[in-house]
Design a protein around this motif. Structure first.
Motif, mmCIF file in Angstrom:
data_model
loop_
_atom_site.group_PDB
_atom_site.id
_atom_site.type_symbol
_atom_site.label_atom_id
_atom_site.label_comp_id
_atom_site.label_asym_id
_atom_site.label_seq_id
_atom_site.Cartn_x
_atom_site.Cartn_y
_atom_site.Cartn_z
ATOM 1 N N SER A 93 -36.266 96.527 54.408
ATOM 2 C CA SER A 93 -36.336 96.180 55.824
ATOM 3 C C SER A 93 -37.743 96.463 56.354
ATOM 4 O O SER A 93 -38.636 96.844 55.597
ATOM 5 N N ASP A 94 -37.919 96.290 57.663
ATOM 6 C CA ASP A 94 -39.203 96.583 58.299
ATOM 7 C C ASP A 94 -39.293 98.033 58.763
ATOM 8 O O ASP A 94 -40.277 98.429 59.380
ATOM 9 N N THR A 95 -38.265 98.811 58.452
ATOM 10 C CA THR A 95 -38.226 100.194 58.919
ATOM 11 C C THR A 95 -39.260 101.054 58.194
ATOM 12 O O THR A 95 -39.466 100.929 56.990
ATOM 13 N N ALA A 96 -39.905 101.912 58.958
ATOM 14 C CA ALA A 96 -40.837 102.887 58.392
ATOM 15 C C ALA A 96 -40.566 104.241 59.023
ATOM 16 O O ALA A 96 -40.108 104.332 60.169
ATOM 17 N N ILE A 97 -40.831 105.291 58.280
ATOM 18 C CA ILE A 97 -40.662 106.658 58.779
ATOM 19 C C ILE A 97 -41.995 107.376 58.670
ATOM 20 O O ILE A 97 -42.557 107.505 57.576
ATOM 21 N N ALA A 98 -42.520 107.800 59.823
ATOM 22 C CA ALA A 98 -43.775 108.551 59.863
ATOM 23 C C ALA A 98 -43.451 110.039 59.939
ATOM 24 O O ALA A 98 -42.591 110.454 60.718
#
Length: 229
Positions: free
Chosen positions: A54-59
């Protein structure tokens, strides 16, 4: 909230790739290659983990105390990027989420260590430079993969290093942080010199290839991402 407040004019997103390149070229002139007078007692490691489906990112941002590498603070921010992946323009994709993670910290670090490049960048303005200039704070880039510049492998012992140059200018170094393991690629981001950056990265990597702040941020992001899959 962190005391390092983003300077909005430097943090804005460009409209397109051409404007992004122009922004990098302009902002590269803001990078300060000089050691900061403030003692470095706390260090934040920054990382972004991407969901492959998906386009999800975790910073993630993890603050460690320099003296004993004890964790003092951490933050996790989930989101997606409004800027596409373009080689050389990765900072525009990652910076907005990283800034949110930094703003969520209750401890203001003295130094930011980014998983990426600083001056070892085609326009001398990698993620570590962009972050440092936006926050006007000391920053170092530590990349896992070599830059698109000629470089020679350092000796096999911990602490060995070789300079990375471009157009006759030293823009970074390949640094062996552990005996016999792959080097990391260190460069100045902002308000730091390369010898200081190199010494700090070596100090922050007593047992593993990656400096502990980045390693902690990377592991935190991977755990959070795995928990949502």
């Amino acid at each position: 909230m962190s005391d390092h407040q983003p300077r909005a004019a430097y943090a804005r997103l460009p409209r397109d790739e051409a404007e992004a390149v122009a922004m990098q070229t302009e902002l590269a002139g803001c990078v300060v290659v000089a050691d900061d007078e403030t003692p470095i007692e706390t260090v934040a490691g920054l990382d972004i983990a991407y969901d492959k489906d998906s386009d999800t990112a975790i910073a993630t941002a993890v603050v460690l105390r320099r003296g004993d590498l004890v964790e003092l603070d951490r933050s996790v921010v989930r989101g997606s990027s409004d800027f596409p992946y373009v080689p050389g323009l990765l900072a525009f994709r990652e910076l907005p989420l990283l800034l949110k993670a930094i703003e969520a910290l209750s401890v203001t670090p003295d130094l930011y260590v980014c998983d990426g490049y600083g001056l070892t960048h085609p326009r001398r303005f990698g993620l570590a430079c962009h972050l440092g200039v936006v926050l006007d704070a000391p920053a170092i880039g530590v990349a896992k993969n070599p830059p698109h510049l000629p470089w020679e492998a350092p000796g096999s012992e911990r602490g060995a290093w070789t300079a990375i140059t471009a157009s006759g200018e030293t823009v970074g170094c390949a640094l062996r942080t552990q005996d016999g393991v792959k080097p990391v690629y260190v460069s100045v981001g902002h308000r730091c010199t390369l010898p200081t950056a190199r010494d700090l990265v070596l100090e922050l990597a007593p047992a593993y290839r990656l400096p502990e702040p980045i390693r902690a941020a990377d592991q935190l992001g991977r755990r959070r991402l795995a928990a949502t899959e």
